[in-house]
Design an enzyme around this catalytic site. Structure first.
Site, PDB file in Angstrom:
ATOM      1  N   HIS A  49       1.041  -1.154  -0.476  1.00  0.00           N
ATOM      2  CA  HIS A  49       0.332  -0.015  -0.289  1.00  0.00           C
ATOM      3  C   HIS A  49       1.569   0.802   0.468  1.00  0.00           C
ATOM      4  O   HIS A  49       2.385   1.019  -0.235  1.00  0.00           O
ATOM      5  CB  HIS A  49      -0.652   0.299   1.120  1.00  0.00           C
ATOM      6  CG  HIS A  49      -0.181   0.605   2.482  1.00  0.00           C
ATOM      7  ND1 HIS A  49       0.594  -0.933   3.360  1.00  0.00           N
ATOM      8  CD2 HIS A  49       0.292   1.252   3.006  1.00  0.00           C
ATOM      9  CE1 HIS A  49       1.226  -0.093   4.273  1.00  0.00           C
ATOM     10  NE2 HIS A  49       0.921   0.834   4.101  1.00  0.00           N
ATOM     11  N   HIS A  56       6.144   6.593  -1.248  1.00  0.00           N
ATOM     12  CA  HIS A  56       6.384   5.634  -1.366  1.00  0.00           C
ATOM     13  C   HIS A  56       5.352   4.082  -0.795  1.00  0.00           C
ATOM     14  O   HIS A  56       4.483   4.043  -0.029  1.00  0.00           O
ATOM     15  CB  HIS A  56       7.656   5.332  -0.084  1.00  0.00           C
ATOM     16  CG  HIS A  56       7.191   5.922   1.265  1.00  0.00           C
ATOM     17  ND1 HIS A  56       6.975   6.107   1.917  1.00  0.00           N
ATOM     18  CD2 HIS A  56       8.192   4.193   2.418  1.00  0.00           C
ATOM     19  CE1 HIS A  56       6.913   5.796   3.725  1.00  0.00           C
ATOM     20  NE2 HIS A  56       7.104   4.377   3.013  1.00  0.00           N
TER      21      HIS A  56
HETATM   22  P1  2AM Z   1       6.074   2.643   6.047  1.00  0.00           P
HETATM   23  O1  2AM Z   1       5.921   1.578   5.454  1.00  0.00           O
HETATM   24  O2  2AM Z   1       7.455   3.274   5.502  1.00  0.00           O
HETATM   25  O3  2AM Z   1       7.256   1.500   6.968  1.00  0.00           O
HETATM   26  C1  2AM Z   1       1.353   1.081   8.180  1.00  0.00           C
HETATM   27  O4  2AM Z   1       2.242   1.181   9.374  1.00  0.00           O
HETATM   28  C2  2AM Z   1       1.700   1.940   7.375  1.00  0.00           C
HETATM   29  O5  2AM Z   1       2.303   3.384   7.579  1.00  0.00           O
HETATM   30  C3  2AM Z   1       3.263   2.002   7.146  1.00  0.00           C
HETATM   31  O6  2AM Z   1       3.410   1.600   5.008  1.00  0.00           O
HETATM   32  C4  2AM Z   1       4.214   2.689   7.468  1.00  0.00           C
HETATM   33  O7  2AM Z   1       5.304   3.207   6.979  1.00  0.00           O
HETATM   34  C5  2AM Z   1       3.450   3.272   8.244  1.00  0.00           C
HETATM   35  N1  2AM Z   1       3.665   4.767   8.805  1.00  0.00           N
HETATM   36  C6  2AM Z   1       4.019   3.734  10.258  1.00  0.00           C
HETATM   37  N2  2AM Z   1       4.378   4.711  11.083  1.00  0.00           N
HETATM   38  C7  2AM Z   1       4.228   6.064  10.412  1.00  0.00           C
HETATM   39  C8  2AM Z   1       4.367   7.528  11.212  1.00  0.00           C
HETATM   40  N3  2AM Z   1       5.085   7.264  12.336  1.00  0.00           N
HETATM   41  N4  2AM Z   1       4.336   7.814  10.650  1.00  0.00           N
HETATM   42  C9  2AM Z   1       3.984   7.971   8.611  1.00  0.00           C
HETATM   43  N5  2AM Z   1       3.483   6.791   8.572  1.00  0.00           N
HETATM   44  C10 2AM Z   1       3.833   5.821   9.444  1.00  0.00           C
END
Ligand code: 2AM
Length: 187
Positions: free
Chosen positions: A52, A134
């Site tokens: 996602h 991303h």
């Molecule tokens: P990532 O893929 O870069 O880890 C579920 O955890 C989703 O939320 C993931 O896509 C993750 O990004 C994102 N995510 C997790 N922690 C986050 C944060 N503190 N701020 C923004 N996005 C976050």
């Protein structure tokens, strides 16, 4: 045998985020890229059904606040767009390998901004982290990817979703709680 009242087993809070969720064909194509990167770089490949793009990360939210999140989502208008994923990159600190776009369509940050502003107005706290579109493909990579271009992959985006992230011994499981359409831009 032990019995639990529903209140004892229902979590009081849920970890949620808004995201773009790919259809079956896009998810399969992204997963193929993820497997290829994993073969080169090691780490942990994202499962096909978890791929996602995060729009707004809320973290733990009290269950009764979910209805307010749905109201916010309903109020947000955005345009459909095609997201061309043509870049692979990595972040050293967290060893995440991701797919991104050299030409992010304006409708994508516009959607994330509207969502963020409406969530803020409704009293939700968001991470200060700047929106950095991303699609995570591999976590805990042990080698860097050949940074740069990847064969372009077109992701037609026509809706956004609210997702609950639930953890168990097998890792994170995502459950789509709601989906809202984007406008087709026509009259
Ligand atoms: P990532 O893929 O870069 O880890 C579920 O955890 C989703 O939320 C993931 O896509 C993750 O990004 C994102 N995510 C997790 N922690 C986050 C944060 N503190 N701020 C923004 N996005 C976050």
């Amino acid at each position: 045998m032990s019995e639990h009242s529903p209140a004892a087993v229902m979590p009081a809070r849920v970890r949620v985020f808004f995201a773009l969720w790919p259809g079956a064909a896009t998810a399969a194509a992204l997963h193929a890229r993820a497997r290829a990167l994993h073969a080169q770089c090691g780490g942990r490949v994202m499962r096909r059904d978890t791929i996602h793009l995060t729009l707004a990360f809320l973290g733990d939210v009290a269950m009764p606040r979910l209805a307010a999140l749905e109201t916010v989502a309903q109020s947000v208008r955005g345009e459909r767009f095609i997201l061309e994923l043509d870049r692979v990159g990595s972040w050293r600190g967290n060893r995440i390998l991701w797919a991104g776009s050299a030409n992010v369509p304006a409708a994508l940050p516009a959607l994330a901004e509207k969502l963020g502003a409406s969530l803020h107005a409704a009293g939700f706290e968001l991470e200060a982290r700047a929106f950095n579109p991303h699609v995570t493909l591999v976590r805990n990579a042990v080698r860097s990817p050949p940074r740069g271009e990847m064969p372009g992959l077109r992701w037609p985006v026509a809706s956004f979703v609210l997702v609950a992230s639930e953890r168990d011994e097998g890792g994170a499981h995502y459950r789509v709680l709601g989906r809202w359409p984007l406008d087709d831009g026509g009259d």
